[in-house]
Design a protein around this motif. Structure first.
Motif, PDB file in Angstrom:
ATOM      1  N   VAL A 109       0.831  -1.207   0.000  1.00 48.66           N
ATOM      2  CA  VAL A 109       0.000   0.000   0.000  1.00 48.66           C
ATOM      3  C   VAL A 109       0.869   1.261   0.000  1.00 48.66           C
ATOM      4  O   VAL A 109       0.461   2.293  -0.560  1.00 48.66           O
ATOM      5  N   GLU A 110       2.074   1.165   0.565  1.00 49.35           N
ATOM      6  CA  GLU A 110       2.951   2.340   0.588  1.00 49.35           C
ATOM      7  C   GLU A 110       3.411   2.725  -0.817  1.00 49.35           C
ATOM      8  O   GLU A 110       3.821   3.870  -1.042  1.00 49.35           O
ATOM      9  N   SER A 161       0.916   4.720  -4.987  1.00 48.37           N
ATOM     10  CA  SER A 161       0.948   5.953  -5.755  1.00 48.37           C
ATOM     11  C   SER A 161       2.387   6.322  -6.067  1.00 48.37           C
ATOM     12  O   SER A 161       3.236   6.357  -5.181  1.00 48.37           O
ATOM     13  N   LEU A 200      -2.347  10.251  -2.925  1.00 44.31           N
ATOM     14  CA  LEU A 200      -3.164   9.055  -2.754  1.00 44.31           C
ATOM     15  C   LEU A 200      -3.565   8.484  -4.108  1.00 44.31           C
ATOM     16  O   LEU A 200      -3.772   9.215  -5.083  1.00 44.31           O
ATOM     17  N   HIS A 201      -3.690   7.186  -4.159  1.00 39.94           N
ATOM     18  CA  HIS A 201      -4.234   6.498  -5.329  1.00 39.94           C
ATOM     19  C   HIS A 201      -5.743   6.793  -5.394  1.00 39.94           C
ATOM     20  O   HIS A 201      -6.377   7.012  -4.350  1.00 39.94           O
ATOM     21  N   GLN A 253      -7.708   4.925  -2.916  1.00 38.06           N
ATOM     22  CA  GLN A 253      -7.554   5.443  -1.547  1.00 38.06           C
ATOM     23  C   GLN A 253      -8.420   6.686  -1.345  1.00 38.06           C
ATOM     24  O   GLN A 253      -9.092   6.833  -0.314  1.00 38.06           O
ATOM     25  N   GLU A 254      -8.425   7.565  -2.337  1.00 39.36           N
ATOM     26  CA  GLU A 254      -9.255   8.775  -2.231  1.00 39.36           C
ATOM     27  C   GLU A 254     -10.725   8.409  -2.110  1.00 39.36           C
ATOM     28  O   GLU A 254     -11.470   9.001  -1.326  1.00 39.36           O
ATOM     29  N   PHE A 300     -11.985   5.627  -0.904  1.00 35.67           N
ATOM     30  CA  PHE A 300     -12.232   5.063   0.430  1.00 35.67           C
ATOM     31  C   PHE A 300     -12.423   6.191   1.457  1.00 35.67           C
ATOM     32  O   PHE A 300     -13.268   6.099   2.337  1.00 35.67           O
ATOM     33  N   VAL A 301     -11.643   7.244   1.334  1.00 34.44           N
ATOM     34  CA  VAL A 301     -11.798   8.381   2.257  1.00 34.44           C
ATOM     35  C   VAL A 301     -13.158   9.050   2.025  1.00 34.44           C
ATOM     36  O   VAL A 301     -13.913   9.298   2.972  1.00 34.44           O
ATOM     37  N   THR A 350      -8.070  -2.102   5.992  1.00 37.37           N
ATOM     38  CA  THR A 350      -8.192  -1.175   4.864  1.00 37.37           C
ATOM     39  C   THR A 350      -7.101  -1.326   3.807  1.00 37.37           C
ATOM     40  O   THR A 350      -7.390  -1.304   2.606  1.00 37.37           O
ATOM     41  N   SER A 351      -5.855  -1.489   4.215  1.00 35.30           N
ATOM     42  CA  SER A 351      -4.820  -1.592   3.178  1.00 35.30           C
ATOM     43  C   SER A 351      -5.033  -2.845   2.335  1.00 35.30           C
ATOM     44  O   SER A 351      -4.861  -2.820   1.110  1.00 35.30           O
ATOM     45  N   ILE A 363      -7.886  -2.179  -0.044  1.00 35.66           N
ATOM     46  CA  ILE A 363      -7.495  -1.288  -1.153  1.00 35.66           C
ATOM     47  C   ILE A 363      -6.632  -2.031  -2.164  1.00 35.66           C
ATOM     48  O   ILE A 363      -6.843  -1.907  -3.384  1.00 35.66           O
TER      49      ILE A 363
END
Ligand code: FES
Ligand code: FES
Length: 168
Positions: A88-89, A92, A97-98, A101-102, A104-105, A116-117, A120
């Motif tokens: 996940v790190e 992008s 953020l990918h 990820q955006e 999910f937010v 979550t990771s 995603i």
């Protein structure tokens, strides 16, 4: 004469492995039994990948190997020589953020965040696999990623938004 369990333990070989993680090569000497999950978290300090069940049942440890999702708790680090691992790190390239990820937010697709990771990473692969065409498909092909907080409707909504498909 049969060797004692302790003697067997003492003779587990160490292997040298070069892991390519998020585009960076790391040379490691690891116990041959070390999982990719433990190598990522303990040797490389990439703690975004989570350990839930440690036996292939929850999906929290999902990462990509050569673009395909794998369970890092069921994969030996020594098996990953020459494979491109993405965590996940590394999702992008530009530090932002990918899009998943955006989403999910935006959709509040988590509560405690522990799953979550993995969710995603699975979602990104799901779209690459062409399996996010409907909410039913998203649920089916994300079914290996458990969420104890029950954020499933929001997770599906986030994936649906990015995939551009779904039922609603
Ligand atoms: Fe790997 Fe649960 S920690 S599947
Ligand atoms: Fe808590 Fe999924 S957000 S386990």
């Amino acid at each position: 004469m049969a060797r004692s369990p302790q003697a067997v333990h003492d003779h587990v070989p160490t292997v040298s492995v070069t892991l390519n993680v998020n585009g960076i090569e790391h040379r490691l000497d690891v116990d041959a039994r070390v999982t990719l999950l433990d190598a990522l978290r303990d040797a490389l300090d990439l703690t975004g990948t989570k350990k839930g069940c440690d036996q292939g049942a929850c999906g929290a440890c999902t990462v990509m190997a050569d673009g395909k999702r794998i369970l890092s708790c069921l994969t030996l680090a020594a098996q990953c020589e020459g494979r491109a691992i993405t965590t996940v790190e590394g999702l992008s390239a530009d530090g932002g953020l990918h899009p998943v990820q955006e989403a999910f937010v935006r959709h509040d697709a988590f509560q405690c965040g522990y799953c979550t990771s993995g969710q995603i990473m699975s979602a990104v692969c799901l779209m690459a696999e062409g399996r996010a065409g409907s909410d039913t498909d998203i649920r089916e092909f994300m079914s290996g990623n458990l969420c104890r907080c029950g954020a499933y409707p929001n997770i599906v909504a986030a994936i649906r938004e990015v995939a551009g498909g779904g039922d609603a």
